[in-house]
Design an enzyme around this catalytic site. Sequence first.
Site, PDB file in Angstrom:
ATOM      1  N   GLY A  31      60.716  19.012  56.023  1.00 58.77           N
ATOM      2  CA  GLY A  31      59.741  19.519  55.030  1.00 58.77           C
ATOM      3  C   GLY A  31      58.656  20.659  55.000  1.00 58.77           C
ATOM      4  O   GLY A  31      60.322  21.663  54.860  1.00 58.77           O
ATOM      5  N   LEU A  33      58.778  22.158  51.818  1.00 65.04           N
ATOM      6  CA  LEU A  33      59.833  22.834  51.088  1.00 65.04           C
ATOM      7  C   LEU A  33      60.057  23.978  50.380  1.00 65.04           C
ATOM      8  O   LEU A  33      58.199  24.276  49.817  1.00 65.04           O
ATOM      9  CB  LEU A  33      60.613  21.524  50.041  1.00 65.04           C
ATOM     10  CG  LEU A  33      61.242  19.996  50.766  1.00 65.04           C
ATOM     11  CD1 LEU A  33      61.286  19.178  49.708  1.00 65.04           C
ATOM     12  CD2 LEU A  33      61.897  20.336  52.190  1.00 65.04           C
ATOM     13  N   GLY A  36      64.721  27.952  48.824  1.00 67.04           N
ATOM     14  CA  GLY A  36      65.586  27.586  49.258  1.00 67.04           C
ATOM     15  C   GLY A  36      66.558  26.131  49.415  1.00 67.04           C
ATOM     16  O   GLY A  36      67.312  26.190  49.007  1.00 67.04           O
ATOM     17  N   HIS A  37      65.528  25.342  49.638  1.00 69.27           N
ATOM     18  CA  HIS A  37      65.227  23.937  49.574  1.00 69.27           C
ATOM     19  C   HIS A  37      65.918  23.654  48.202  1.00 69.27           C
ATOM     20  O   HIS A  37      66.807  22.417  48.509  1.00 69.27           O
ATOM     21  CB  HIS A  37      64.472  22.920  50.097  1.00 69.27           C
ATOM     22  CG  HIS A  37      63.946  23.190  51.568  1.00 69.27           C
ATOM     23  ND1 HIS A  37      62.940  23.620  51.978  1.00 69.27           N
ATOM     24  CD2 HIS A  37      64.470  23.402  52.810  1.00 69.27           C
ATOM     25  CE1 HIS A  37      62.584  23.602  53.020  1.00 69.27           C
ATOM     26  NE2 HIS A  37      63.836  22.837  54.111  1.00 69.27           N
ATOM     27  N   GLN A  61      64.344  18.753  68.796  1.00 70.95           N
ATOM     28  CA  GLN A  61      65.072  19.997  67.742  1.00 70.95           C
ATOM     29  C   GLN A  61      63.962  21.232  68.228  1.00 70.95           C
ATOM     30  O   GLN A  61      64.428  22.516  68.239  1.00 70.95           O
ATOM     31  CB  GLN A  61      65.635  20.238  66.739  1.00 70.95           C
ATOM     32  CG  GLN A  61      64.717  20.601  65.747  1.00 70.95           C
ATOM     33  CD  GLN A  61      65.382  20.147  64.649  1.00 70.95           C
ATOM     34  OE1 GLN A  61      66.100  19.573  63.715  1.00 70.95           O
ATOM     35  NE2 GLN A  61      65.897  21.596  63.750  1.00 70.95           N
ATOM     36  N   LYS A 150      71.500  30.270  55.491  1.00 67.52           N
ATOM     37  CA  LYS A 150      70.279  31.069  56.123  1.00 67.52           C
ATOM     38  C   LYS A 150      71.250  30.948  57.881  1.00 67.52           C
ATOM     39  O   LYS A 150      70.304  31.756  58.944  1.00 67.52           O
ATOM     40  CB  LYS A 150      68.797  30.998  55.972  1.00 67.52           C
ATOM     41  CG  LYS A 150      67.995  32.090  57.182  1.00 67.52           C
ATOM     42  CD  LYS A 150      66.300  32.104  56.625  1.00 67.52           C
ATOM     43  CE  LYS A 150      65.776  30.702  56.196  1.00 67.52           C
ATOM     44  NZ  LYS A 150      65.329  30.482  57.976  1.00 67.52           N
ATOM     45  N   GLN A 154      74.174  26.822  62.630  1.00 69.66           N
ATOM     46  CA  GLN A 154      73.689  25.693  62.471  1.00 69.66           C
ATOM     47  C   GLN A 154      74.433  24.631  61.211  1.00 69.66           C
ATOM     48  O   GLN A 154      75.027  23.118  61.757  1.00 69.66           O
ATOM     49  CB  GLN A 154      72.061  24.738  61.844  1.00 69.66           C
ATOM     50  CG  GLN A 154      71.901  23.723  61.771  1.00 69.66           C
ATOM     51  CD  GLN A 154      70.569  23.375  60.993  1.00 69.66           C
ATOM     52  OE1 GLN A 154      69.493  23.473  61.614  1.00 69.66           O
ATOM     53  NE2 GLN A 154      70.421  23.538  60.143  1.00 69.66           N
ATOM     54  N   SER A 186      61.779  31.022  53.902  1.00 70.04           N
ATOM     55  CA  SER A 186      61.663  29.882  55.444  1.00 70.04           C
ATOM     56  C   SER A 186      60.060  29.595  55.548  1.00 70.04           C
ATOM     57  O   SER A 186      59.436  29.695  55.002  1.00 70.04           O
ATOM     58  CB  SER A 186      61.851  30.643  56.820  1.00 70.04           C
ATOM     59  OG  SER A 186      61.297  30.627  57.433  1.00 70.04           O
TER      60      SER A 186
HETATM   61  O1  PAF Z   1      67.668  22.505  59.224  1.00 70.48           O
HETATM   62  C1  PAF Z   1      66.624  21.938  59.379  1.00 70.48           C
HETATM   63  O2  PAF Z   1      65.350  21.802  58.784  1.00 70.48           O
HETATM   64  C2  PAF Z   1      67.199  21.407  60.244  1.00 70.48           C
HETATM   65  O3  PAF Z   1      67.552  21.117  61.273  1.00 70.48           O
HETATM   66  C3  PAF Z   1      67.641  19.811  60.056  1.00 70.48           C
HETATM   67  C4  PAF Z   1      69.114  20.521  59.717  1.00 70.48           C
HETATM   68  C5  PAF Z   1      66.926  19.029  58.832  1.00 70.48           C
HETATM   69  C6  PAF Z   1      67.724  18.640  61.193  1.00 70.48           C
HETATM   70  O4  PAF Z   1      66.259  18.546  61.214  1.00 70.48           O
END
Ligand code: PAF
Length: 281
Positions: A31, A33, A36-37, A61, A150, A154, A186
């Site tokens: 979320g 957003l 970038g999203h 996480q 970015k 990951q 970000s």
């Molecule tokens: O990059 C992110 O926003 C998060 O690490 C993800 C991939 C949605 C996992 O929670």
Amino acid sequence: MTTVRTVADLRAALAPERAAGRRIGLVPTMGALHDGHAALIRAAAAECDVVVVSVFVNPRQFEDAGDLAAYPRDEVRDAELARNAGADLMFIPNLDEVYPTGFATSVRVTGVSETLEGAARGPVHFDGVATVVTKLFTMTGPDAAYFGRKDAQQVVVVRRLVTDLNLPVEIRAIDTVREPDGLALSSRNVRLTANDRSRALVLRRALQAVRTAYESNARDPEEAREAGMIPLREQGIEPEYLALVDPDTLQPVASMAERPVLVAVAAKVGDVRLIDNELLS
Ligand code: PAF
């Protein structure tokens, strides 16, 4: 665009699309957003017939409870941005839907998850990412999933997990979107004070200083790294890491002959932890 909140509803919505042979793209997000999203969603919409955007702030996480609590949330704004960028379905599960009582499974990717962010934030971070991404893939069953460059590490971790677990999903990495002055977009940027917002530009300057040194006068990778440390020190910022690594193994590069090289940086600017990177090819 429709919003669903349970795995059953998500699967029910996608079953006819899958049966009709339509390509399903997933954009996993937490979320808050931003453009970038939107770039990820647009890329998914260009390559897929159905675009699912998941929104789930994954507590597993976050190694720091304060960081989790401060993570921005705005469902109405997120839905508008996702719709405008071309999403068809939003999947917004609650905590119990993702981690039901008694949840006892964790997915751990060793090796590539242990350097950089893994070393700075501890194993919790990528264990949480790998676990939730695996779950989002099994819940959605996408043909392709979209991640931002970015978060370069990951992408490497997710690619490793998909290969190792034979998950039938193509991982697409999309370029970082930047503000006109170069700051990487970000969800955390909204928490920067005006002063820290301008200090944050030093991350990009550090990466560029490493690039210039690597491509011109540096005798070894450490000297190139030192060139990047100069602007950071001038701003009084001690990075958690500024590293030159192989983009696939994420191990430090040993010689100037190595290409491509990923230069990655993480630093706290004021109270806000930011990351950025640049690929030297
Ligand atoms: O990059 C992110 O926003 C998060 O690490 C993800 C991939 C949605 C996992 O929670």
